[in-house]
Design an enzyme around this catalytic site. Structure first.
Site, mmCIF file in Angstrom:
data_model
loop_
_atom_site.group_PDB
_atom_site.id
_atom_site.type_symbol
_atom_site.label_atom_id
_atom_site.label_comp_id
_atom_site.label_asym_id
_atom_site.label_seq_id
_atom_site.Cartn_x
_atom_site.Cartn_y
_atom_site.Cartn_z
ATOM 1 N N GLU A 33 0.940 -1.261 -0.164
ATOM 2 C CA GLU A 33 -0.011 0.084 -0.129
ATOM 3 C C GLU A 33 0.949 1.265 0.126
ATOM 4 O OE1 GLU A 33 -3.382 2.579 0.244
ATOM 5 O OE2 GLU A 33 -2.725 0.690 -0.563
ATOM 6 N N PHE A 34 1.946 1.346 0.718
ATOM 7 C CA PHE A 34 3.064 2.338 0.540
ATOM 8 C C PHE A 34 3.732 2.657 -0.856
ATOM 9 C CE2 PHE A 34 5.857 5.102 3.099
ATOM 10 C CZ PHE A 34 6.729 5.123 2.076
ATOM 11 N N SER A 80 14.722 9.141 -19.595
ATOM 12 C CA SER A 80 13.477 8.234 -19.676
ATOM 13 C C SER A 80 12.453 9.238 -20.636
ATOM 14 C CB SER A 80 12.863 8.436 -18.177
ATOM 15 O OG SER A 80 12.787 9.954 -18.068
ATOM 16 N N GLU A 111 5.701 0.559 -30.271
ATOM 17 C CA GLU A 111 5.925 -0.721 -29.280
ATOM 18 C C GLU A 111 5.350 -0.747 -27.976
ATOM 19 O OE1 GLU A 111 10.182 0.057 -28.462
ATOM 20 O OE2 GLU A 111 10.563 0.665 -30.622
ATOM 21 N N LYS A 113 5.087 -0.886 -23.995
ATOM 22 C CA LYS A 113 5.946 -0.365 -23.001
ATOM 23 C C LYS A 113 6.001 -1.560 -21.956
ATOM 24 C CE LYS A 113 6.510 3.693 -20.065
ATOM 25 N NZ LYS A 113 7.222 3.073 -19.046
ATOM 26 N N ASP A 115 6.677 -3.076 -18.258
ATOM 27 C CA ASP A 115 6.960 -2.469 -16.904
ATOM 28 C C ASP A 115 7.960 -3.485 -16.278
ATOM 29 O OD1 ASP A 115 6.414 -0.916 -14.943
ATOM 30 O OD2 ASP A 115 4.487 -1.974 -14.567
ATOM 31 N N ARG A 134 20.089 1.475 -14.809
ATOM 32 C CA ARG A 134 19.807 2.650 -15.159
ATOM 33 C C ARG A 134 20.804 3.594 -14.120
ATOM 34 N NH1 ARG A 134 15.665 5.698 -17.289
ATOM 35 N NH2 ARG A 134 15.192 7.627 -16.377
ATOM 36 N N TYR A 225 16.298 -1.044 -27.836
ATOM 37 C CA TYR A 225 16.927 0.416 -28.168
ATOM 38 C C TYR A 225 18.359 0.161 -28.321
ATOM 39 C CZ TYR A 225 18.141 5.379 -27.826
ATOM 40 O OH TYR A 225 18.567 6.733 -27.979
ATOM 41 N N LYS A 287 7.956 5.924 -31.104
ATOM 42 C CA LYS A 287 9.298 6.450 -31.555
ATOM 43 C C LYS A 287 9.213 6.895 -33.104
ATOM 44 C CE LYS A 287 11.703 3.372 -28.563
ATOM 45 N NZ LYS A 287 12.263 1.912 -28.175
ATOM 46 N N LYS A 311 0.407 6.031 -21.371
ATOM 47 C CA LYS A 311 0.017 4.967 -20.306
ATOM 48 C C LYS A 311 -1.368 4.356 -20.480
ATOM 49 C CE LYS A 311 2.873 5.197 -16.963
ATOM 50 N NZ LYS A 311 4.210 5.021 -16.023
ATOM 51 N N CYS A 406 -13.047 -7.487 18.236
ATOM 52 C CA CYS A 406 -11.683 -8.273 17.661
ATOM 53 C C CYS A 406 -12.333 -9.694 17.168
ATOM 54 C CB CYS A 406 -10.629 -8.503 18.421
ATOM 55 S SG CYS A 406 -9.504 -9.350 17.878
ATOM 56 N N CYS A 409 -10.355 -12.468 19.080
ATOM 57 C CA CYS A 409 -10.609 -12.611 20.644
ATOM 58 C C CYS A 409 -11.630 -11.974 21.108
ATOM 59 C CB CYS A 409 -9.320 -12.039 21.344
ATOM 60 S SG CYS A 409 -9.123 -10.256 21.360
ATOM 61 N N CYS A 424 -7.466 -3.640 18.438
ATOM 62 C CA CYS A 424 -7.629 -4.552 19.432
ATOM 63 C C CYS A 424 -7.009 -4.406 20.697
ATOM 64 C CB CYS A 424 -7.804 -5.842 19.077
ATOM 65 S SG CYS A 424 -7.831 -7.120 20.629
ATOM 66 N N CYS A 430 -4.550 -11.703 22.766
ATOM 67 C CA CYS A 430 -5.250 -11.758 21.348
ATOM 68 C C CYS A 430 -4.189 -12.670 20.605
ATOM 69 C CB CYS A 430 -5.519 -10.389 20.696
ATOM 70 S SG CYS A 430 -6.189 -10.427 19.173
HETATM 71 S S1 IVH Z 1 13.116 3.464 -25.211
HETATM 72 C C1 IVH Z 1 15.527 7.407 -24.722
HETATM 73 N N1 IVH Z 1 11.156 1.748 -25.452
HETATM 74 O O1 IVH Z 1 10.321 2.983 -20.090
HETATM 75 C C2 IVH Z 1 14.294 6.410 -24.661
HETATM 76 N N2 IVH Z 1 11.623 2.442 -23.277
HETATM 77 O O2 IVH Z 1 10.690 6.331 -19.224
HETATM 78 C C3 IVH Z 1 14.655 5.196 -24.081
HETATM 79 N N3 IVH Z 1 10.500 1.180 -21.503
HETATM 80 O O3 IVH Z 1 13.382 4.081 -19.002
HETATM 81 C C4 IVH Z 1 13.783 4.134 -23.876
HETATM 82 N N4 IVH Z 1 9.214 -0.304 -22.762
HETATM 83 O O4 IVH Z 1 12.915 1.773 -18.934
HETATM 84 C C5 IVH Z 1 11.824 2.479 -24.551
HETATM 85 N N5 IVH Z 1 9.657 -0.193 -25.685
HETATM 86 C C6 IVH Z 1 10.327 0.654 -25.042
HETATM 87 C C7 IVH Z 1 10.099 0.640 -23.611
HETATM 88 C C8 IVH Z 1 11.068 1.387 -22.913
HETATM 89 C C9 IVH Z 1 9.684 0.283 -21.556
HETATM 90 C C10 IVH Z 1 10.989 1.606 -20.257
HETATM 91 C C11 IVH Z 1 12.238 2.196 -20.145
HETATM 92 C C12 IVH Z 1 12.356 3.722 -19.901
HETATM 93 C C13 IVH Z 1 11.018 4.021 -19.330
HETATM 94 C C14 IVH Z 1 10.583 5.220 -20.231
#
Ligand code: IVH
Length: 669
Positions: A33-34, A80, A111, A113, A115, A134, A225, A287, A311, A406, A409, A424, A430
């Site tokens: 949760e944090f 990023s 492409e 993204k 995670d 990174r 990349y 890109k 996103k 509770c 208990c 509690c 407990c």
């Molecule tokens: S290109 C200069 N392509 O998303 C661009 N990044 O903030 C270099 N990521 O740090 C990144 N999928 O860790 C690129 N198909 C993708 C990606 C990707 C995930 C991540 C990567 C990057 C962050 C973007």
């Protein structure tokens, strides 16, 4: 709530939880949760730079640099991508590119993204030379040995293919959903903390100091990349197809388009289809395909102008609320849990969701039988985000009320002033609270009885062998060696390690007692000030409040603890078993106040003593260890490879940076 207010609320809450966790040793919420709140704040701050605050808790998260690994500079900084959240922002990007290229035709490579955790791989003469995380974008951790265990990353490129002599390829390291779930199931069985999501699990794994652990965790990696001199052609897409021939894992879901509509179609297709992928994705990356055009567009201070991330919205499901049950934690805090009809959400079946606390529950105005919306924002613990009130009917049950007693208990719950949780108060009888206290007592930073774990504690508790921490010292081998003596060896080990725990220092004993709000730091301060348990037990509120770092909450809690006859009996029994009840001669003599009142930052890798030893020395001499440099820092104790950002900050603020030799001289003289 306005965004600004919400950001401020998150900052305040996160600060409070940080304090609860690190200072008071009394977390109110789960780590997951944090993390979720932290991520929400990071996202909001990224989207609203106008509300930036240098003291935001997000700035404490820092980079993923880990001192145990050697840090190396990146040949090209790891930037990023700017984020977008809707099609309008995608259109804005498209238009900026069109204007930037002065009307020249262009293609966009779409492409997934991924995670995970970004990684930079360097290949020299076809061999994997280095793998670097990174880090802060300028320098990262060298994790080559660990990365070598990831099967899909080639150690040598395929023979006969025309790869450049020296190049870098970047991508994402991921833990597939299936491995992630299996790993968390195992951890649950061992009662180890769960990973919040595959990204955290991958990151934790890659930072493991033991590459065998990494190998066992079945990580995956996609590369996206290519950088360096002499890369094949001008097209990003085409180059990646080449890289696939060299042996890299390149996403199959890549597409070149030359219109905005083409981008939208890709987004719409993958927003659905990604649910069938074996790994987590959180958006789409767009890109500009031509490297020449990429160069023409260039970079802002933080991001390329030729690429952007889109996103996805968090996934949501609708299901029926069957019941609300209540869980009692170690501190007695009671958490409401929604039990729902199982529903498929983001790759897993969801049955339960946290409702956090009574306020959150009341705000949702839940009724049993309601149709509710469940969301999973990249986390494993889903939450209920709303109720479909339109679907209420005659069959809908009564309003879900918070428990009054509770569930473990039966004691009436209480709420302390200023706290969101109900507790509690029956801390002496407990069961989850008793077991929690024993688990805390045996934990590594307390009495360090590592032959026992939560499962054995549970078993001994059920068998009536232990009711409190002092009972541990009465356990005899024949009580735990199994019917036929099969467990004799481990039984002996357990009894022995319990006996050995009497050697741990008085400071740790104070911490191990589990006095509410007394975390490691407060325990040290109390132990050093009073020097013995008797003096601590006899302390007045005023005396306690005079100690640096001890406020009203802790002071009152200490008084309450030693006013309880049951606690005094436990302390006496521990004393009779030989547990340390005062600072040793050695500890007394090692202490000085040479660093009294000084806040000190320890950074880098050391050769004469370990980091932890230096931190202990600082405390023994009256100083305080702090994590980040500020104008209040007295000095930085720097080893090799101190982070460049820290060094720069120290220089800027005029804070002295001293070596380990100089430090040792200072405290000896
Ligand atoms: S290109 C200069 N392509 O998303 C661009 N990044 O903030 C270099 N990521 O740090 C990144 N999928 O860790 C690129 N198909 C993708 C990606 C990707 C995930 C991540 C990567 C990057 C962050 C973007």
């Amino acid at each position: 709530m306005e965004v600004k207010e919400h950001i401020e609320w998150l900052r305040k809450e996160l600060d409070r939880h940080n304090y609860n966790y690190y200072v008071l040793n009394a977390p109110e919420i789960s780590d997951q949760e944090f993390d979720r709140m932290m991520r929400e704040l990071q996202d909001l701050e990224a989207a609203h730079p106008e509300f930036d605050d240098p003291d935001s808790p997000t700035k404490r998260v820092g980079s993923d640099l880990n001192q145990e690994f050697v840090q190396v500079p990146h040949r090209y900084p790891m930037l990023s991508l700017a984020n977008t959240y809707n099609k309008q922002e995608v259109e804005d990007f498209y238009e900026r590119v069109r204007t930037g290229l002065e009307g020249e035709p262009f293609e966009i490579c779409c492409e997934m993204k991924y995670d995970g955790l970004s990684i930079s791989l360097t290949y020299e003469n076809g061999r994997l030379a280095r793998a670097v995380t990174r880090g802060d974008g300028v320098r990262g951790d060298d994790v080559t040995e660990n990365v070598k265990t990831i099967r899909c990353i080639p150690l040598r490129l395929r023979q006969g293919t025309d790869y450049p002599e020296d190049f870098e390829i970047r991508g994402e390291i991921l833990m597939p959903w299936a491995s992630f779930e299996a790993l968390n199931r195992e951890r649950e069985e061992r009662e180890e903390p769960l990973f919040a999501n595959p990204r955290n699990a991958a990151s934790g794994t890659l930072k493991s100091k033991n590459s065998a652990v990494v190998a066992s965790r079945k990580l995956d990696a996609y590369l996206y990349y290519l950088l360096g001199e002499g890369i094949p052609g001008d097209g990003h897409y085409e180059n990646l197809q080449k890289a696939r021939e060299w042996g890299f894992k390149i996403s199959e879901g890549m597409k070149k388009v030359s219109s905005l509509q083409g981008i939208y179609d890709f987004i719409d297709y993958w927003d659905e289809e990604r649910k069938n992928l074996p790994v987590a994705t959180d958006g789409i990356v767009l890109k500009v395909n031509s490297l020449r055009q990429q160069r023409a567009l260039g970079y802002t201070a933080k991001n390329p102008r030729w690429a952007i991330a889109y996103k996805f919205q968090a996934e949501r499901a609708r299901t029926r609320l069957d019941a609300v049950t209540f869980q009692v934690g170690r501190t007695g805090a009671v958490t409401p849990v929604a039990n729902m009809e199982p529903v498929q959400l983001a790759g897993t079946v969801v049955r339960r969701a946290t409702l956090h606390n009574a306020d959150v529950m009341a705000q949702l105005d839940l009724h049993i039988g309601d149709m509710v919306y469940v969301e999973k924002g990249g986390e494993i613990i889903p939450k209920i985000v709303g109720v479909d009130t339109g679907a209420r009917g005659v069959e809908t049950g009564p309003r879900a009320e918070f428990a009054t007693h509770c569930p473990e208990c039966g004691t009436a719950l209480v709420r302390y002033e200023g706290e969101a949780a109900w507790y509690c108060p029956n801390d002496t009888a407990c069961p989850p609270q008793i077991k929690g206290r024993i688990e805390h007592f045996i934990s590594r930073r307390a009495m360090d009885i590592d032959s026992l774990g939560p499962e054995t504690v549970d078993e001994y508790f059920r068998r009536g062998l232990i009711h409190d921490v002092a009972d541990l010292y009465d356990i005899r081998v024949e009580q735990i060696n199994g019917e036929d003596g099969t467990r004799e060896k481990s039984a002996k080990k357990i009894v022995q390690s319990i006996a050995e725990s009497t050697k741990v220092s008085f400071e740790r004993v104070v911490f191990a007692l589990g006095i509410r709000f007394v975390g490691e730091i407060a325990a040290k301060a109390l132990a050093r000030h009073f020097k013995s348990m008797d003096a601590l037990a006899a302390a007045s509120l005023d005396e306690l409040l005079q100690i640096n770092g001890i406020g009203m909450v802790i002071a009152e809690s200490v008084i309450r603890y030693f006013h309880d006859e049951a606690n005094l009996r436990i302390v006496d029994r521990l004393r009779a078993k030989g547990v340390a009840m005062e600072l040793s001669e050695d500890e007394l003599s090692r202490h000085s106040d040479k660093l009294a009142g000084q806040s000190i930052v320890v950074s880098g890798v050391f050769s004469l003593h370990s980091r932890d030893e230096y931190k202990a020395m600082i405390e023994q001499n009256g100083g305080k260890n702090v994590g980040s440099i500020s104008s209040k820092t007295a000095f930085v104790l720097a080893g090799a490879n101190m982070g460049p950002a820290k060094l720069e900050k120290a220089n800027k603020l005029g804070i002295p940076v001293i070596s380990e030799e100089e430090f040792l001289k200072r405290i000896e003289s």
